[in-house]
Design an enzyme around this catalytic site. Structure first.
Site, PDB file in Angstrom:
ATOM      1  CB  CYS A  11       0.532   0.711 -13.197  1.00 14.39           C
ATOM      2  SG  CYS A  11       1.021   1.579 -11.694  1.00 14.39           S
ATOM      3  CB  CYS A  14       0.059   0.009  -8.416  1.00 18.08           C
ATOM      4  SG  CYS A  14      -0.239   1.652  -9.117  1.00 18.08           S
TER       5      CYS A  14
END
Length: 77
Positions: A11, A14
């Protein structure tokens, strides 16, 4: 050498943690190896409950948030 691992499925948060962790290590001038683990089945190996996560030298330091650059630097120092 510091062993750094970012845990997350890929994501944007991240990816941001991965980028900031590398930047912090570079700015501190430390030797490091940075990995990213996206396999959700492996997250429990580190005790991760919420992504993203940051593991420093096999110890889970952050989960469920993206710390600031300065916070990461203090964890690495």
């Amino acid at each position: 050498m510091k062993k750094l691992i970012v845990l997350g499925p890929g994501c944007p948060r991240c990816e941001q943690l991965l980028r900031l962790t590398g930047q912090a290590a570079e700015e501190l001038g430390i030797e490091y190896h940075l990995d990213k683990i996206t396999d959700i089945a492996r997250f429990s190996d580190f005790g991760l409950m919420m992504t993203p996560g940051l593991v420093i030298d096999d110890e889970l330091k952050v989960q469920g948030k993206v710390p600031s650059l300065d916070e990461i630097k203090s964890m690495l120092a």
